[in-house]
Write an enzyme that holds these catalytic residues in place. Structure first.
Site, PDB file in Angstrom:
ATOM      1  N   TYR A 127       0.743  -0.823   0.109  1.00  0.00           N
ATOM      2  CA  TYR A 127      -0.038   0.280   0.066  1.00  0.00           C
ATOM      3  C   TYR A 127       0.290   1.037   0.347  1.00  0.00           C
ATOM      4  O   TYR A 127       1.457   1.733   1.287  1.00  0.00           O
ATOM      5  CB  TYR A 127      -1.341   0.165   0.992  1.00  0.00           C
ATOM      6  CG  TYR A 127      -2.207  -1.000   0.780  1.00  0.00           C
ATOM      7  CD1 TYR A 127      -2.568  -1.823   0.476  1.00  0.00           C
ATOM      8  CD2 TYR A 127      -2.611  -1.285   2.368  1.00  0.00           C
ATOM      9  CE1 TYR A 127      -3.317  -2.169   0.035  1.00  0.00           C
ATOM     10  CE2 TYR A 127      -3.767  -2.037   2.900  1.00  0.00           C
ATOM     11  CZ  TYR A 127      -4.190  -3.162   1.297  1.00  0.00           C
ATOM     12  OH  TYR A 127      -5.101  -3.818   1.440  1.00  0.00           O
TER      13      TYR A 127
ATOM     14  N   SER B 188     -13.850  -4.105   0.171  1.00  0.00           N
ATOM     15  CA  SER B 188     -14.802  -3.305  -0.758  1.00  0.00           C
ATOM     16  C   SER B 188     -16.534  -3.249  -0.090  1.00  0.00           C
ATOM     17  O   SER B 188     -17.427  -4.171  -1.463  1.00  0.00           O
ATOM     18  CB  SER B 188     -14.651  -3.749  -2.416  1.00  0.00           C
ATOM     19  OG  SER B 188     -15.107  -2.807  -2.856  1.00  0.00           O
ATOM     20  N   PRO B 189     -17.218  -3.374   0.834  1.00  0.00           N
ATOM     21  CA  PRO B 189     -18.275  -3.370   1.265  1.00  0.00           C
ATOM     22  C   PRO B 189     -19.417  -2.203   0.484  1.00  0.00           C
ATOM     23  O   PRO B 189     -20.626  -2.355   0.287  1.00  0.00           O
ATOM     24  CB  PRO B 189     -18.444  -3.765   2.568  1.00  0.00           C
ATOM     25  CG  PRO B 189     -17.672  -2.658   2.816  1.00  0.00           C
ATOM     26  CD  PRO B 189     -16.262  -2.700   2.279  1.00  0.00           C
ATOM     27  N   LEU B 190     -18.383  -1.749  -0.157  1.00  0.00           N
ATOM     28  CA  LEU B 190     -19.091  -0.124  -0.805  1.00  0.00           C
ATOM     29  C   LEU B 190     -19.237  -0.253  -2.503  1.00  0.00           C
ATOM     30  O   LEU B 190     -19.637   0.310  -2.498  1.00  0.00           O
ATOM     31  CB  LEU B 190     -18.848   0.906  -0.936  1.00  0.00           C
ATOM     32  CG  LEU B 190     -19.120   1.620   1.728  1.00  0.00           C
ATOM     33  CD1 LEU B 190     -18.862   2.789   1.441  1.00  0.00           C
ATOM     34  CD2 LEU B 190     -20.851   1.426   1.445  1.00  0.00           C
TER      35      LEU B 190
ATOM     36  N   GLY C 117     -17.530   2.376  -3.827  1.00  0.00           N
ATOM     37  CA  GLY C 117     -17.890   3.696  -4.095  1.00  0.00           C
ATOM     38  C   GLY C 117     -19.764   3.252  -4.900  1.00  0.00           C
ATOM     39  O   GLY C 117     -20.426   4.244  -4.711  1.00  0.00           O
TER      40      GLY C 117
ATOM     41  N   LEU D  27     -21.905   1.631  -4.767  1.00  0.00           N
ATOM     42  CA  LEU D  27     -23.056   1.547  -3.400  1.00  0.00           C
ATOM     43  C   LEU D  27     -23.685   2.802  -2.891  1.00  0.00           C
ATOM     44  O   LEU D  27     -24.438   3.412  -2.208  1.00  0.00           O
ATOM     45  CB  LEU D  27     -22.830   0.822  -2.982  1.00  0.00           C
ATOM     46  CG  LEU D  27     -23.293  -0.612  -3.534  1.00  0.00           C
ATOM     47  CD1 LEU D  27     -22.897  -2.623  -2.000  1.00  0.00           C
ATOM     48  CD2 LEU D  27     -24.774  -1.328  -4.667  1.00  0.00           C
TER      49      LEU D  27
ATOM     50  N   GLY E 176     -23.880   5.928  -3.569  1.00  0.00           N
ATOM     51  CA  GLY E 176     -24.754   7.021  -4.740  1.00  0.00           C
ATOM     52  C   GLY E 176     -23.944   7.742  -5.528  1.00  0.00           C
ATOM     53  O   GLY E 176     -24.019   8.591  -6.623  1.00  0.00           O
TER      54      GLY E 176
END
Length: 335
Positions: A55, A206-208, A211, A213, A215
């Site tokens: 990273y 990456s639960p979203l 990005g 999810l 919106g």
């Protein structure tokens, strides 16, 4: 914040995990803001901080190490290895040679004498898994690593790894880091059942959905300048552009619209609904959130605390279910 056992181990981890891929100048989060994020996360009851040697050229590990100094024993410090650390043929992968150097480098950057969870960042076709598991077992026996895990392994690769450890009387994996969200549910078919059978907890990333999810993107519109997807689509790296294109497809954007609709009905943000859906899944041990700002962290933690009404969860299950995943009652899935 609740804490639960990580897989078939005695280690207690928070149900939220702080992902630090953005820590460092090239990740968009400088050290001052990163320190504020770590402070707030720990104060909220979180204890798992996840990084990797790759990273931002090692900057993430350096920043994390300084941020947890003085309270190291209260933190479950996790890092990963596999990706290139130099130009040489042995500067990447899961060989004993590379992992040994990679661990020493991580310990130096983190400013600690041990890592609580050391993870294989991805599978290495060029190294026998027996060699990898033996090397990791040696790290545990030396005291430099407490527990071991893997990231992005398939079901078959998890099984091979656990069998290799068992045959050698060594240390098995206790954790998997898989991608999981309303946009990425394929792990439900085989990987999650294998994790249950072989004693691995899951720290999902990456639960979203990058990005989507949250919106930030809409059908028929190009990503706005400065957003993550805009940067990826403008990247010189074909893999980055392909990843963005794979996320910004029509089915995914339709799912995001359903999430936004549910959020409007509940008076919360779409991100909160997406995070709440992931958090309520019984197979998920901890949800990795990767904020660039303190405000983003607070929003993420609020979403993880959101009680999602059963009818909302059921609707999101239906519209996001991949064709290969049959619904629990055997009826035909919609969406």
């Amino acid at each position: 914040m609740r804490h639960t056992q990580l897989g078939r181990s005695g280690l207690k981890v928070s149900t939220a995990c702080l992902g630090t891929m953005n820590f460092g100048s090239s990740g968009g989060c400088d050290e001052t803001e990163a320190a504020r994020i770590v402070d707030a996360f720990l104060e909220a009851g979180g204890n798992v901080v996840d990084t990797a040697d790759a990273y931002n050229g090692g900057d993430s590990e350096r920043i994390v190490g300084r941020a947890v100094r003085g309270r190291r024993d209260s933190v479950v410090l996790a890092t990963k290895a596999f990706l290139p650390q130099g130009p040489g043929p042995n500067d990447r992968g899961l060989s004993r040679a590379h992992l040994t150097r990679a661990l020493e480098g991580s310990l130096r950057r983190l400013g600690t004498d041990h890592v609580d969870l050391y993870q294989c960042h991805q599978w290495d076709d060029s190294t026998p898994i027996e060699e990898t598991m033996a090397a990791l077992d040696g790290f545990v026996r030396s005291g430099k690593v407490r527990y071991i895990g893997c990231s992005n392994f398939t079901a078959a690769q998890i099984v091979e790894s656990q069998w290799a450890a068992q045959r050698a009387g060594g240390t098995p994996f206790v954790a998997l880091q898989p991608q999981y969200s309303l946009l990425a549910r394929s792990i439900e078919a085989e990987i999650l059942p294998v994790c249950r059978r072989h004693g691995l907890g899951t720290l999902v990333w990456s639960p979203l959905g990058g990005g989507v999810l949250a919106g930030r993107y809409r059908r028929g519109e190009a990503p706005q300048a400065g957003t993550r997807m805009a940067r990826l689509k403008a990247s010189p790296m074909p893999m980055a552009r392909a990843w963005a294109d794979g996320l910004l497809n029509e089915p995914n954007l339709v799912i995001a619209e359903h999430v936004a609709e549910a959020a409007a009905g509940l008076g919360v943000t779409p991100a909160a609904v997406a995070l709440a859906w992931v958090r309520r899944r019984p197979e998920v041990t901890s949800v990795i959130v990767g904020p660039r700002t303190l405000d983003q962290l607070r929003d993420n933690l609020a979403g993880l605390d959101l009680p999602l009404p059963p009818e909302v969860a059921a609707r999101l299950d239906e519209v996001s279910r991949p064709a290969r995943l049959a619904p629990a009652d055997g009826t035909r899935a919609g969406g």
